[in-house]
Design an enzyme around this catalytic site. Structure first.
Site, PDB file in Angstrom:
ATOM      1  N   GLY A 123       0.818  -1.197   0.000  1.00 40.00           N
ATOM      2  CA  GLY A 123       0.000   0.000   0.000  1.00 40.00           C
ATOM      3  C   GLY A 123       0.859   1.256   0.000  1.00 40.00           C
ATOM      4  CB  CYS A 124       0.131   4.700  -1.084  1.00 40.61           C
ATOM      5  SG  CYS A 124      -1.546   4.888  -0.407  1.00 40.61           S
ATOM      6  CE1 TYR A 125      -1.299   8.303   4.211  1.00 37.54           C
ATOM      7  CE2 TYR A 125      -3.224   6.895   3.921  1.00 37.54           C
ATOM      8  CZ  TYR A 125      -2.667   8.161   4.036  1.00 37.54           C
ATOM      9  OH  TYR A 125      -3.478   9.267   3.988  1.00 37.54           O
TER      10      TYR A 125
ATOM     11  CB  THR B 205       5.246   2.167   0.016  1.00 40.39           C
ATOM     12  OG1 THR B 205       4.695   0.983  -0.580  1.00 40.39           O
ATOM     13  CG2 THR B 205       6.533   2.528  -0.711  1.00 40.39           C
ATOM     14  CB  CYS B 206       5.496   6.615   2.598  1.00 48.63           C
ATOM     15  SG  CYS B 206       6.404   8.177   2.741  1.00 48.63           S
TER      16      CYS B 206
END
Length: 346
Positions: A149-151, A153-154
């Site tokens: 997911g995007c969150y 990953t970061c």
């Protein structure tokens, strides 16, 4: 040429996959899947592809697609890929799933956080969590990739080196994250209308956001024991980008020099993670439209904490870009192929 099929090609992540793959020298898109726009010319859905894509949108028949494609990207809501994957499908084509269906190894935990039944838990053990910076070798030999997911990953890229090196107290991590509106998808929803998101910022999914267990699972691997994190996402009035600001207590003996050394050891050879110099903070504008992740930090000697800052493009490194990075690894291509686009500054 790697033959590519995209299910969900008319969502934001799907359209970003198309944009990246059209410039990929070793990939050919053979299927633009979209349940909502069957038979509609793809370039009429997204005008930026006018005279670049002549194909029409097709349905989501994965069995037929598997006869035509080497790899299938499923940029679809939770539950779709898990309901379609089968041994027969995976024998014909590799699958890179951009949903959460195979990111969490415990089916019961997935069902608890996502509120839906997992129909194919038998494939959870073999699905590889597709964060190349952590699982590169496993990705290369996989049939099924759980694209992060995007969150997560970061958040994971920002914190993993410090947890892994024992430089912070992993029991007291607080993650404050902010995302552009593309993170909520392209579907028409009242909370995402222009007047609802413009000129405001709000937290959402407080204490219950579904990316929490994904972050916890990966940081638990780094720590060698189960962890809980405090994760709060916010919606901000911009199209794309994620900024993570995370706070953690320093472990005894941890210093700024040791923290920088941990980041450099983890990411020195990583093509898409940029460790920022001292005094520079991560900004979403400097990763927009790219597959890069920028990470910086500041040690607050007064409070005994480290403040970690990370930035990615949520539909780039946080979705489509990372999916193509995984595809490159799956087929023995240069990992950076098609992904060295310079970020847009404005």
């Amino acid at each position: 040429m790697v033959k590519v099929g995209i299910i969900g090609s008319t969502g934001y992540a799907g359209a970003e996959l198309v944009r990246i793959l059209l410039n990929h020298p070793d990939a050919e898109i053979v299927w633009y899947g979209s349940r909502s726009y069957i038979e509609k010319p793809y370039a009429e859905v997204y005008g930026n592809f006018f005279e670049l894509v002549e194909d029409r949108c097709l349905d989501d028949n994965l069995d037929l697609l598997a006869e035509k494609a080497d790899v299938i990207f499923t940029a679809t809501p939770q539950g779709f890929c898990a309901g379609k994957v089968s041994e027969g499908l995976l024998q014909k084509a590799k699958v890179v799933d951009l949903s959460a269906d195979f990111r969490i190894k415990d089916a019961a935990r997935y069902e608890e956080w996502y509120g839906i039944h997992h129909p194919t838990p038998e494939f959870l053990p073999e699905a590889v969590y597709g964060l190349p910076e952590l699982n590169r070798e496993a990705v290369k030999g996989a049939r099924l990739i759980a694209n992060p997911g995007c969150y997560p990953t970061c958040s994971i890229l920002s914190l993993y080196p410090l947890v892994n090196a024992g430089l912070i107290d992993p029991e007291r991590i607080v993650i404050d994250a902010k995302s552009g509106t593309t993170g909520a998808g392209r579907g028409a929803k009242i909370p995402n209308l222009y007047c609802e998101v413009n000129e405001t910022i709000k937290a959402y999914g407080v204490a219950v956001h579904r990316h929490t267990p994904e972050i916890e699972d990966q940081l638990s691997i780094a720590a060698g024991r189960p962890l809980l994190v405090q994760f709060t996402p916010h919606l901000v009035p911009m199209n794309r980008g994620i900024l993570v600001t995370a706070y953690a207590d320093l472990a005894p003996g941890a210093t700024a020099e040791k923290i920088r050394a941990a980041y450099e050891a983890a990411y020195e050879k990583e093509p898409f993670v940029r460790v920022l110099p001292e005094g520079r903070v991560a900004e979403t504008r400097y990763v927009r439209g790219s597959n890069y992740a920028d990470v910086g930090f500041c040690v607050d000697g007064r409070t005994g904490r480290v403040i970690v800052m990370g930035a990615i493009d949520n539909i780039g490194k946080g979705a489509a870009g990372q999916a193509v990075q995984n595809m490159n690894l799956l087929f023995g291509l240069p990992e950076t192929e098609g992904l060295l686009t310079v970020p847009m500054s404005v």
